[in-house]
Structures are given as structure tokens and as C-alpha cells.
Motif scaffolding. Structure first.
Motif, PDB file in Angstrom:
ATOM      1  N   GLY A  34       0.743  -1.184  -0.019  1.00 24.03           N
ATOM      2  CA  GLY A  34       0.014   0.119   0.006  1.00 24.03           C
ATOM      3  C   GLY A  34       0.769   1.199  -0.121  1.00 24.03           C
ATOM      4  O   GLY A  34       0.628   2.279  -0.587  1.00 24.03           O
ATOM      5  N   PHE A  35       1.896   1.295   0.529  1.00 29.98           N
ATOM      6  CA  PHE A  35       2.652   2.163   0.704  1.00 29.98           C
ATOM      7  C   PHE A  35       3.601   2.532  -0.525  1.00 29.98           C
ATOM      8  O   PHE A  35       4.151   3.584  -0.826  1.00 29.98           O
ATOM      9  CB  PHE A  35       3.671   2.343   1.902  1.00 29.98           C
ATOM     10  CG  PHE A  35       3.191   2.571   3.286  1.00 29.98           C
ATOM     11  CD1 PHE A  35       2.801   3.984   3.568  1.00 29.98           C
ATOM     12  CD2 PHE A  35       2.666   1.845   4.219  1.00 29.98           C
ATOM     13  CE1 PHE A  35       2.111   4.422   4.731  1.00 29.98           C
ATOM     14  CE2 PHE A  35       2.064   1.846   5.185  1.00 29.98           C
ATOM     15  CZ  PHE A  35       1.850   3.047   5.750  1.00 29.98           C
ATOM     16  N   GLY A  36       3.518   1.647  -1.290  1.00 32.36           N
ATOM     17  CA  GLY A  36       4.314   1.752  -2.625  1.00 32.36           C
ATOM     18  C   GLY A  36       3.621   2.709  -3.790  1.00 32.36           C
ATOM     19  O   GLY A  36       4.309   3.333  -4.669  1.00 32.36           O
ATOM     20  N   LYS A  37       2.401   3.141  -3.253  1.00 27.75           N
ATOM     21  CA  LYS A  37       1.747   4.056  -3.940  1.00 27.75           C
ATOM     22  C   LYS A  37       1.689   5.575  -3.562  1.00 27.75           C
ATOM     23  O   LYS A  37       1.428   6.477  -4.260  1.00 27.75           O
ATOM     24  CB  LYS A  37       0.172   3.941  -3.967  1.00 27.75           C
ATOM     25  CG  LYS A  37      -0.238   2.406  -4.768  1.00 27.75           C
ATOM     26  CD  LYS A  37      -1.572   2.106  -4.787  1.00 27.75           C
ATOM     27  CE  LYS A  37      -2.016   0.660  -5.282  1.00 27.75           C
ATOM     28  NZ  LYS A  37      -3.398   0.593  -5.521  1.00 27.75           N
ATOM     29  N   VAL A  38       2.502   5.599  -2.306  1.00 25.30           N
ATOM     30  CA  VAL A  38       2.507   7.079  -1.790  1.00 25.30           C
ATOM     31  C   VAL A  38       3.648   7.355  -1.378  1.00 25.30           C
ATOM     32  O   VAL A  38       4.460   6.434  -0.955  1.00 25.30           O
ATOM     33  CB  VAL A  38       1.522   7.297  -0.471  1.00 25.30           C
ATOM     34  CG1 VAL A  38      -0.095   6.888  -0.873  1.00 25.30           C
ATOM     35  CG2 VAL A  38       1.692   6.236   0.647  1.00 25.30           C
ATOM     36  N   ARG A  39       4.178   8.747  -0.995  1.00 28.52           N
ATOM     37  CA  ARG A  39       5.445   8.949  -0.566  1.00 28.52           C
ATOM     38  C   ARG A  39       5.480   8.629   1.058  1.00 28.52           C
ATOM     39  O   ARG A  39       4.601   8.664   1.806  1.00 28.52           O
ATOM     40  CB  ARG A  39       5.540  10.710  -0.359  1.00 28.52           C
ATOM     41  CG  ARG A  39       6.825  11.030  -0.100  1.00 28.52           C
ATOM     42  CD  ARG A  39       6.778  12.418  -0.089  1.00 28.52           C
ATOM     43  NE  ARG A  39       8.095  12.862   0.123  1.00 28.52           N
ATOM     44  CZ  ARG A  39       8.311  14.168   0.310  1.00 28.52           C
ATOM     45  NH1 ARG A  39       7.899  15.174  -0.229  1.00 28.52           N
ATOM     46  NH2 ARG A  39       9.851  14.744   0.705  1.00 28.52           N
ATOM     47  N   HIS A  40       6.403   7.737   1.209  1.00 28.00           N
ATOM     48  CA  HIS A  40       6.595   7.195   2.437  1.00 28.00           C
ATOM     49  C   HIS A  40       7.965   7.516   3.140  1.00 28.00           C
ATOM     50  O   HIS A  40       8.675   6.476   3.649  1.00 28.00           O
ATOM     51  CB  HIS A  40       6.230   5.892   2.658  1.00 28.00           C
ATOM     52  CG  HIS A  40       6.818   4.902   1.704  1.00 28.00           C
ATOM     53  ND1 HIS A  40       6.203   4.825   0.249  1.00 28.00           N
ATOM     54  CD2 HIS A  40       8.207   4.428   1.689  1.00 28.00           C
ATOM     55  CE1 HIS A  40       7.344   3.969  -0.409  1.00 28.00           C
ATOM     56  NE2 HIS A  40       8.042   3.824   0.264  1.00 28.00           N
TER      57      HIS A  40
END
Length: 227
Positions: free
Chosen positions: A125-131
Motif C-alpha cells: 500500500g505504501f508503494g503508491k504514496v510518498r513514505h
């Protein structure tokens, strides 16, 4: 160990239809189960949207949170926790699936987790957003470890479904064509480490042909497995 078969493809590729057809066929020969391993956030949002009085307002809030999480500034702490919560839900589904497999139940897995395309197609899921900062960074590291553990349990066979954009849109008319085309183009990137047998099927063909090809692939895999 009972067989584990992953069915992967974009939205509109027919994963559920093919999975159900294989389940009915395999169920005539052995205990089998179709397991959905996705986070199902879309289903949750649609269910909330149907709630009387507050449903639409809550659904709009969820959609705004998702949009903000995908912005350049990254997710808020609440959005990061929500992303991680869905990841944990997926992890629980995967563990339940493994438990059923150990009991001798053949598994057909829809939306098998993968790390080849980290920004989509059932990747983290965090692959789609800046993290790269704040709580998102901490939770993204944990989620990555979860995905590494899940993908270490390689399936015995991957049925990789391909479809053209026009056919997919007929099946999923509420989807964005550009986003759907991007997913379709990246299906071939799903290789699961390059060590798992993969069978490619064009699901733009008539359903009878698609199901026959899927059954043939599974039958060949079962023949190779030790008794």
C-alpha cells in the motif's frame, strides 16, 4: 502440501470468473477454496457509501483521504495508519489461507501479493504514496517485511490473465480508462521472482476457451506434483 494457485490480472481481466470456474472443477476432485487476498478497501468504501444518512459523506471522506495520501506531501498520520491497517488485514487473510492449505485444502488465490510492481497490482500500500518521512516511513518498513514474508510462500502455479482495455472497460465501466490501461500494460511485469511457473491466458477470448486453458494449466501442474 496442497497446491497453491495464484490468479493474477488487472481489474476486468476475469479473475473472479476464472477462479470460480476452477473452484467448481477442482472441488469435484479434492477439497478446494477460493481465497481473496486483497485488502478490499474498494469494497469497504462501496459498503459505507450505501449506508443511510451518513454513507455518502463518509465515502467522500475516505476518497479524499486516499487522494491526499497520493499527493506529493504524502499521507497524513491518520491516512498512514489506515494504509497500514489494510495491510494488516491482508496479512491476516494470507495467514488464514496458509492454515487452510496445511489442512490439505487446495487454494485458488485471487490478488496474490507481489513485489515486482511496488506501486500497484496488489503490491504494498505504501508503494503508491510518498513514505520517506514521519510515521509513514516506519509503517512502510513494517509493511515491506510483511510482503517479503508473504511472497516467500511462492505459489505452485501463476495463471496470469491478460485483457485488452476495451474488453476490460465493458466489464468495469466505472473504472478510469487511463488507469486501467496502465495496470493492463504492467501485468507482464508480475514474475514472482522468476522461479514460479506462469501460464498466460488472453481473457478477451470466449469464456469457454479461457476456462479450458486455465483447467489445462492446472491439470498439467497437478500431474507434475508428487503424489
Amino acid at each position: 502440501m496442497a497446491p497453491l494457485i495464484a490468479i493474477v490480472g488487472s481489474d476486468g481481466s476475469g479473475k473472479s470468473t476464472v477462479g470460480q470456474a476452477l473452484l467448481e472443477w477442482m472441488g469435484e476432485q479434492r477439497p478446494a477454496m477460493l481465497c481473496h487476498l486483497g485488502k478490499q478497501s474498494g469494497n469497504l468504501g462501496r459498503a459505507i457509501g450505501r449506508m443511510p444518512m451518513i454513507g455518502r459523506r463518509m465515502d467522500r471522506t475516505i476518497q479524499k483521504t486516499v487522494k491526499d495520501a497520493g499527493s506529493r506531501k504524502g499521507p497524513s498520520p491518520i491516512a498512514a495508519l489506515a494504509i497500514y491497517a489494510f495491510s494488516l488485514r491482508r496479512l491476516r487473510r494470507f495467514r488464514r489461507m496458509l492454515a487452510m492449505r496445511r489442512q490439505g485444502i487446495a487454494i485458488l488465490a485471487d490478488r496474490f501479493p507481489q513485489l515486482d510492481v511496488p506501486d500497484g497490482l496488489d503490491g504494498p500500500g505504501f508503494g503508491k504514496v510518498r513514505h520517506d518521512r514521519g510515521i509513514a516511513r516506519t509503517l512502510a518498513v513494517r509493511e515491506q517485511k510483511h510482503f517479503e514474508w508473504m511472497t516467500a510462500h511462492a505459489p505452485d502455479l501463476v495463471i496470469r490473465l491478460h485483457v485488452d482495455v476495451e474488453t476490460a472497460m465493458l466489464r468495469k465501466p466505472d473504472h478510469d480508462p487511463a488507469a486501467l490501461a496502465k495496470k493492463i500494460a504492467r501485468i507482464s511485469d508480475l514474475r514472482f521472482g522468476g522461479t514460479v511457473p506462469i501460464v498466460d491466458i488472453d481473457t478477451s477470448q470466449p469464456l469457454a476457451i479461457v476456462v479450458a486453458e486455465a483447467k489445462a494449466a492446472v491439470a498439467a501442474m497437478l500431474e507434475r506434483q508428487p503424489a
